[in-house]
Motif scaffolding. Structure first.
Motif, PDB file in Angstrom:
ATOM      1  N   LYS A 110       0.810  -1.222   0.000  1.00  0.00           N
ATOM      2  CA  LYS A 110       0.000   0.000   0.000  1.00  0.00           C
ATOM      3  C   LYS A 110       0.843   1.273   0.000  1.00  0.00           C
ATOM      4  O   LYS A 110       0.310   2.372   0.002  1.00  0.00           O
ATOM      5  N   GLU A 111       2.169   1.092   0.001  1.00  0.00           N
ATOM      6  CA  GLU A 111       3.114   2.214  -0.011  1.00  0.00           C
ATOM      7  C   GLU A 111       2.824   3.194   1.122  1.00  0.00           C
ATOM      8  O   GLU A 111       2.645   4.398   0.918  1.00  0.00           O
ATOM      9  N   TYR A 112       2.805   2.656   2.344  1.00  0.00           N
ATOM     10  CA  TYR A 112       2.563   3.500   3.518  1.00  0.00           C
ATOM     11  C   TYR A 112       3.595   4.615   3.575  1.00  0.00           C
ATOM     12  O   TYR A 112       4.795   4.350   3.556  1.00  0.00           O
ATOM     13  N   PRO A 113       3.151   5.856   3.691  1.00  0.00           N
ATOM     14  CA  PRO A 113       4.084   6.974   3.813  1.00  0.00           C
ATOM     15  C   PRO A 113       4.475   7.252   5.264  1.00  0.00           C
ATOM     16  O   PRO A 113       5.164   8.229   5.548  1.00  0.00           O
ATOM     17  N   ILE A 114       4.025   6.402   6.172  1.00  0.00           N
ATOM     18  CA  ILE A 114       4.201   6.611   7.610  1.00  0.00           C
ATOM     19  C   ILE A 114       4.610   5.311   8.278  1.00  0.00           C
ATOM     20  O   ILE A 114       4.416   4.233   7.723  1.00  0.00           O
ATOM     21  N   PRO A 115       5.168   5.386   9.487  1.00  0.00           N
ATOM     22  CA  PRO A 115       5.581   4.169  10.186  1.00  0.00           C
ATOM     23  C   PRO A 115       4.386   3.271  10.531  1.00  0.00           C
ATOM     24  O   PRO A 115       3.319   3.759  10.889  1.00  0.00           O
ATOM     25  N   TYR A 116       4.592   1.966  10.416  1.00  0.00           N
ATOM     26  CA  TYR A 116       3.597   0.963  10.809  1.00  0.00           C
ATOM     27  C   TYR A 116       4.240   0.191  11.954  1.00  0.00           C
ATOM     28  O   TYR A 116       5.167  -0.589  11.749  1.00  0.00           O
ATOM     29  N   LEU A 117       3.755   0.436  13.155  1.00  0.00           N
ATOM     30  CA  LEU A 117       4.429  -0.002  14.376  1.00  0.00           C
ATOM     31  C   LEU A 117       3.685  -1.126  15.069  1.00  0.00           C
ATOM     32  O   LEU A 117       2.460  -1.160  15.078  1.00  0.00           O
ATOM     33  N   LYS A 118       4.444  -2.019  15.692  1.00  0.00           N
ATOM     34  CA  LYS A 118       3.855  -3.154  16.407  1.00  0.00           C
ATOM     35  C   LYS A 118       3.848  -2.901  17.902  1.00  0.00           C
ATOM     36  O   LYS A 118       4.894  -2.721  18.508  1.00  0.00           O
ATOM     37  N   ASP A 119       2.650  -2.890  18.481  1.00  0.00           N
ATOM     38  CA  ASP A 119       2.434  -2.780  19.928  1.00  0.00           C
ATOM     39  C   ASP A 119       2.161  -4.195  20.423  1.00  0.00           C
ATOM     40  O   ASP A 119       1.023  -4.589  20.643  1.00  0.00           O
ATOM     41  N   ALA A 120       3.220  -4.969  20.577  1.00  0.00           N
ATOM     42  CA  ALA A 120       3.110  -6.415  20.813  1.00  0.00           C
ATOM     43  C   ALA A 120       2.295  -6.785  22.038  1.00  0.00           C
ATOM     44  O   ALA A 120       1.566  -7.771  22.024  1.00  0.00           O
ATOM     45  N   ASP A 121       2.403  -6.011  23.095  1.00  0.00           N
ATOM     46  CA  ASP A 121       1.670  -6.345  24.323  1.00  0.00           C
ATOM     47  C   ASP A 121       0.444  -5.447  24.540  1.00  0.00           C
ATOM     48  O   ASP A 121      -0.175  -5.479  25.597  1.00  0.00           O
ATOM     49  N   SER A 122       0.115  -4.644  23.561  1.00  0.00           N
ATOM     50  CA  SER A 122      -1.031  -3.717  23.595  1.00  0.00           C
ATOM     51  C   SER A 122      -0.923  -2.671  24.693  1.00  0.00           C
ATOM     52  O   SER A 122      -1.920  -2.024  25.033  1.00  0.00           O
ATOM     53  N   SER A 123       0.253  -2.454  25.239  1.00  0.00           N
ATOM     54  CA  SER A 123       0.413  -1.482  26.324  1.00  0.00           C
ATOM     55  C   SER A 123       0.162  -0.049  25.843  1.00  0.00           C
ATOM     56  O   SER A 123      -0.395   0.764  26.586  1.00  0.00           O
ATOM     57  N   VAL A 124       0.552   0.268  24.622  1.00  0.00           N
ATOM     58  CA  VAL A 124       0.318   1.610  24.105  1.00  0.00           C
ATOM     59  C   VAL A 124      -1.180   1.813  23.864  1.00  0.00           C
ATOM     60  O   VAL A 124      -1.732   2.856  24.219  1.00  0.00           O
ATOM     61  N   ALA A 125      -1.832   0.823  23.319  1.00  0.00           N
ATOM     62  CA  ALA A 125      -3.283   0.919  23.104  1.00  0.00           C
ATOM     63  C   ALA A 125      -4.012   1.128  24.428  1.00  0.00           C
ATOM     64  O   ALA A 125      -4.914   1.966  24.525  1.00  0.00           O
ATOM     65  N   ARG A 126      -3.605   0.395  25.454  1.00  0.00           N
ATOM     66  CA  ARG A 126      -4.227   0.566  26.780  1.00  0.00           C
ATOM     67  C   ARG A 126      -3.947   1.957  27.340  1.00  0.00           C
ATOM     68  O   ARG A 126      -4.822   2.588  27.933  1.00  0.00           O
ATOM     69  N   ALA A 127      -2.730   2.462  27.162  1.00  0.00           N
ATOM     70  CA  ALA A 127      -2.372   3.781  27.682  1.00  0.00           C
ATOM     71  C   ALA A 127      -3.225   4.882  27.044  1.00  0.00           C
ATOM     72  O   ALA A 127      -3.574   5.859  27.703  1.00  0.00           O
ATOM     73  N   TYR A 128      -3.552   4.723  25.777  1.00  0.00           N
ATOM     74  CA  TYR A 128      -4.381   5.698  25.072  1.00  0.00           C
ATOM     75  C   TYR A 128      -5.872   5.443  25.276  1.00  0.00           C
ATOM     76  O   TYR A 128      -6.686   6.328  25.050  1.00  0.00           O
ATOM     77  N   GLY A 129      -6.225   4.226  25.649  1.00  0.00           N
ATOM     78  CA  GLY A 129      -7.636   3.880  25.774  1.00  0.00           C
ATOM     79  C   GLY A 129      -8.245   3.469  24.448  1.00  0.00           C
ATOM     80  O   GLY A 129      -9.464   3.512  24.279  1.00  0.00           O
ATOM     81  N   ALA A 130      -7.412   3.058  23.506  1.00  0.00           N
ATOM     82  CA  ALA A 130      -7.918   2.614  22.205  1.00  0.00           C
ATOM     83  C   ALA A 130      -8.705   1.329  22.381  1.00  0.00           C
ATOM     84  O   ALA A 130      -8.249   0.410  23.057  1.00  0.00           O
ATOM     85  N   ARG A 131      -9.874   1.284  21.775  1.00  0.00           N
ATOM     86  CA  ARG A 131     -10.743   0.120  21.952  1.00  0.00           C
ATOM     87  C   ARG A 131     -11.132  -0.561  20.657  1.00  0.00           C
ATOM     88  O   ARG A 131     -11.614  -1.685  20.677  1.00  0.00           O
ATOM     89  N   VAL A 132     -11.016   0.139  19.552  1.00  0.00           N
ATOM     90  CA  VAL A 132     -11.433  -0.406  18.259  1.00  0.00           C
ATOM     91  C   VAL A 132     -10.372  -0.045  17.211  1.00  0.00           C
ATOM     92  O   VAL A 132      -9.473   0.752  17.475  1.00  0.00           O
ATOM     93  N   THR A 133     -10.514  -0.618  16.033  1.00  0.00           N
ATOM     94  CA  THR A 133      -9.672  -0.189  14.922  1.00  0.00           C
ATOM     95  C   THR A 133     -10.599   0.220  13.775  1.00  0.00           C
ATOM     96  O   THR A 133     -11.581  -0.465  13.532  1.00  0.00           O
ATOM     97  N   PRO A 134     -10.299   1.337  13.144  1.00  0.00           N
ATOM     98  CA  PRO A 134      -9.275   2.294  13.547  1.00  0.00           C
ATOM     99  C   PRO A 134      -9.753   3.171  14.695  1.00  0.00           C
ATOM    100  O   PRO A 134     -10.936   3.473  14.804  1.00  0.00           O
ATOM    101  N   HIS A 135      -8.835   3.560  15.533  1.00  0.00           N
ATOM    102  CA  HIS A 135      -9.093   4.494  16.620  1.00  0.00           C
ATOM    103  C   HIS A 135      -8.013   5.555  16.536  1.00  0.00           C
ATOM    104  O   HIS A 135      -6.822   5.224  16.526  1.00  0.00           O
ATOM    105  N   VAL A 136      -8.397   6.805  16.447  1.00  0.00           N
ATOM    106  CA  VAL A 136      -7.482   7.891  16.091  1.00  0.00           C
ATOM    107  C   VAL A 136      -7.356   8.903  17.232  1.00  0.00           C
ATOM    108  O   VAL A 136      -8.353   9.281  17.844  1.00  0.00           O
ATOM    109  N   PHE A 137      -6.122   9.342  17.473  1.00  0.00           N
ATOM    110  CA  PHE A 137      -5.834  10.360  18.483  1.00  0.00           C
ATOM    111  C   PHE A 137      -4.978  11.437  17.842  1.00  0.00           C
ATOM    112  O   PHE A 137      -3.961  11.146  17.228  1.00  0.00           O
ATOM    113  N   VAL A 138      -5.392  12.695  17.992  1.00  0.00           N
ATOM    114  CA  VAL A 138      -4.604  13.828  17.508  1.00  0.00           C
ATOM    115  C   VAL A 138      -3.866  14.405  18.711  1.00  0.00           C
ATOM    116  O   VAL A 138      -4.475  14.726  19.725  1.00  0.00           O
ATOM    117  N   VAL A 139      -2.549  14.494  18.600  1.00  0.00           N
ATOM    118  CA  VAL A 139      -1.705  14.949  19.707  1.00  0.00           C
ATOM    119  C   VAL A 139      -1.066  16.267  19.299  1.00  0.00           C
ATOM    120  O   VAL A 139      -0.444  16.353  18.249  1.00  0.00           O
TER     121      VAL A 139
END
Length: 139
Positions: A110-139
């Motif tokens: 798909k020629e991603y122009p951005i990093p595609y990162l693996k949150d292996a233990d879902s700790s980042v998702a839990r820290a943000y409160g992400a519950r579904v995909t896609p779930h978007v946060f503007v920082v």
């Protein structure tokens, strides 16, 4: 400020309503993270205090909704990435051993122009409160 507003409007169209989410509070400091990129194996750090606008998108290879929104997300990332907004795709759903190769394959295809990162233990998702995909946060 106008750039941030435009990014938020474009990105927020991809997320579910506020009543359905429990996440970090608006205005709260976003959690920093460092995750491995499936594309090149390098660690990518997201530092919320570096003065740049960022968009953190929790996604995965298998969710039909994430797949459906993928073209829009990549279009937004290409457009606003040129204006200095940093985007991070974070995969927290799939198991680490099954998906690094699949993630790399998808990012290449798909020629991603951005990093595609693996949150292996879902700790980042839990820290943000992400519950579904896609779930978007503007920082």
């Amino acid at each position: 400020m106008r750039k941030l507003a435009m990014v938020m409007v474009a990105v927020l169209a991809t997320v579910m309503s506020a009543e359905e989410r429990e996440q970090i509070a608006i205005g709260a400091k976003a959690p920093a993270f460092s995750l491995v990129s499936a594309v090149d194996g390098k660690t990518v750090a997201m530092k919320p205090d570096d003065g740049n606008t960022k968009v953190v998108i929790f996604t995965c290879n298998s969710c039909p909704y994430a797949k459906a929104f993928e073209p829009r997300i990549l279009e937004i990332a290409r457009k606003f990435g040129q204006q200095g907004v940093r985007f991070y795709l974070v995969n927290s759903n799939d198991t680490f051993s099954e998906t690094l190769a699949e993630m790399k394959s998808r990012a290449d295809e798909k020629e991603y122009p951005i990093p595609y990162l693996k949150d292996a233990d879902s700790s980042v998702a839990r820290a943000y409160g992400a519950r579904v995909t896609p779930h978007v946060f503007v920082v």
